[in-house]
Design a protein around this motif. Structure first.
Motif, PDB file in Angstrom:
ATOM      1  N   UNK B 203     -27.298  -0.779  -7.278  1.00 49.40           N
ATOM      2  CA  UNK B 203     -27.415  -2.216  -7.017  1.00 49.40           C
ATOM      3  C   UNK B 203     -26.122  -2.747  -6.401  1.00 49.40           C
ATOM      4  N   UNK B 206     -26.091  -1.880  -2.690  1.00 52.06           N
ATOM      5  CA  UNK B 206     -26.934  -2.828  -1.942  1.00 52.06           C
ATOM      6  C   UNK B 206     -26.193  -4.144  -1.750  1.00 52.06           C
ATOM      7  N   UNK B 207     -25.567  -4.600  -2.822  1.00 50.12           N
ATOM      8  CA  UNK B 207     -24.800  -5.848  -2.779  1.00 50.12           C
ATOM      9  C   UNK B 207     -23.704  -5.806  -1.718  1.00 50.12           C
ATOM     10  N   UNK B 214     -31.191  -7.523   4.824  1.00 45.47           N
ATOM     11  CA  UNK B 214     -31.217  -6.275   4.045  1.00 45.47           C
ATOM     12  C   UNK B 214     -32.260  -6.435   2.971  1.00 45.47           C
ATOM     13  N   UNK B 215     -32.903  -5.316   2.613  1.00 48.32           N
ATOM     14  CA  UNK B 215     -33.934  -5.378   1.589  1.00 48.32           C
ATOM     15  C   UNK B 215     -33.793  -4.152   0.703  1.00 48.32           C
ATOM     16  N   UNK B 216     -33.928  -4.371  -0.597  1.00 49.50           N
ATOM     17  CA  UNK B 216     -33.841  -3.280  -1.571  1.00 49.50           C
ATOM     18  C   UNK B 216     -35.247  -2.970  -2.058  1.00 49.50           C
ATOM     19  N   UNK B 217     -35.628  -1.708  -1.995  1.00 42.82           N
ATOM     20  CA  UNK B 217     -36.921  -1.270  -2.534  1.00 42.82           C
ATOM     21  C   UNK B 217     -36.647  -0.309  -3.684  1.00 42.82           C
ATOM     22  N   UNK B 218     -37.024  -0.714  -4.897  1.00 40.32           N
ATOM     23  CA  UNK B 218     -36.831   0.153  -6.063  1.00 40.32           C
ATOM     24  C   UNK B 218     -38.180   0.616  -6.577  1.00 40.32           C
TER      25      UNK B 218
END
Lengths: 243, 243
Positions: B203, B206-207, B214-218
């Motif tokens: 995380x 990503x930050x 920007x996109x985070x996919x978990x």
């Protein structure tokens, strides 16, 4: 179920209805016949069943996926009468926050109270809508963020007809207990700079879902800034799981 | 750039090459002519340029997006000779971990050392591949997870031709400093139960990206368990940003 209007434009028919005094809207493809997937959409706080974000995404579910979509006004919202009980609690909560109490637990308790009313209301709407010839008893999805997540999590947890859900902008404090009862596929939206839901609360809610198939999508921006690419993703998510 | 073989099957031509003794592979659409987007792919630790995950996704970039794809072996991997220096450091690190030292900082330092070699190698490959008639100087994307993220972040940070990147399964300790220099769109993959990268490290990485988009996919699962839906998403991501 009492229909009060029907208008069709650009391939989408919109029927306004009342069901036991709950005002709702049903969108279906123009000329639709037969059973199809149905998306139940829950609107945000202070909004209503035809708020621009809801309307725009509902029309895409209809035109791009050939789905039906239903939404109703939450108590004290949209075309529903003022509810003195909820107003009184709201006013009390505001006073408690001004007196130094933490906001989040108050909101969580309030949403739990409202959900005890909305879950059975939405289930009754689902019963009625699925009896219509142009909707039928097909697979059901749920889409709701913010208040639509707070009320959506207990609905999805309670309602076995819901087979997939897009939820988000909600936290563990309000929703984790119900989230553990959800096992259907979930796409969960987080705004990375959400000024209303602390990031760790969002991540903890995602953690709480018991679904083996769950995905978290986080994007920069504040509470209301969900990017357009996530709406595209919602369309694909439901196409994958319901169609 | 010395081509050593060319084979075509099911619409994809695969050319193996050497560039300054670095073994690489280029995939292009069969019969391709003219400039097209190019994806540079970085393989994972212990893998190689034609590892099954890389090969399968590369073929999809070619057949579904009409892109070109290039990948090379990382030092001490695939068809490259044994590198005594890296082997020695690996052995030393293993001994230090067994003696109680923390693994993550050692891996971070090791990846930074390897990246000082791979960043210029990959840039040279990019120079050469973009001079080919059937690739040309079109927009460039980068796809790499795990070691492909550890080496990919400094590459994307250093290389202005890269216009969008899918990265993931990497942590802030190794990559945050370079990540702050990245401003292109990033899709960042996190495995929620990653046994190798602590969740807070993921995380935090990503930050660290400076990208506005920007996109985070978990997704649930361990380090190697990226679901198929994320590969679909990579295809769409690059189609959106490069095509």
């Amino acid at each position: 179920m009492r229909f009060v209007s029907e208008t069709c434009s650009d391939g989408v028919c919109e029927q306004l209805f009342f069901l036991n005094d709950v005002p709702g809207v049903l969108w279906t493809p123009e000329g639709a016949a037969g059973t199809r997937p149905l998306i139940v959409m829950g609107h945000g706080g202070g909004q209503h069943k035809k708020a621009p974000d809801i309307l725009s995404l509902a029309r895409r579910f209809v035109t791009e996926c050939d789905f039906a979509v239903a939404a109703v006004d939450v108590p004290n919202h949209g075309d529903r009468p003022v509810d003195e009980k909820y107003n009184r609690i709201g006013t009390e909560n505001q006073a408690r926050v001004e007196a130094g109490e933490e906001l989040a637990p108050l909101v969580a308790a309030f949403q739990a109270l409202v959900a005890r009313q909305t879950v059975p209301e939405w289930q009754t709407v689902l019963d009625a809508v699925q009896q219509l010839d142009h909707v039928g008893a097909g697979p059901v999805g749920y889409w709701g963020v913010s208040l639509g997540c707070g009320l959506g999590v207990p609905f999805v947890a309670a309602e076995p007809r819901v087979r997939a859900a897009v939820l988000g902008l909600g936290g563990a404090l309000a929703s984790a207990a119900d989230a553990t009862r959800i096992t259907v596929p979930v796409e969960f939206l987080v705004q990375w700079d959400d000024e209303r839901v602390p990031r760790d609360q969002s991540l903890a809610l995602f953690d709480a879902f018991s679904s083996a198939d769950k995905t978290l999508h986080a994007n920069p921006g504040k509470h209301g800034d969900i990017p357009a690419s996530e709406l595209e993703s919602s369309l694909r998510f439901f196409s994958r799981h319901l169609a």
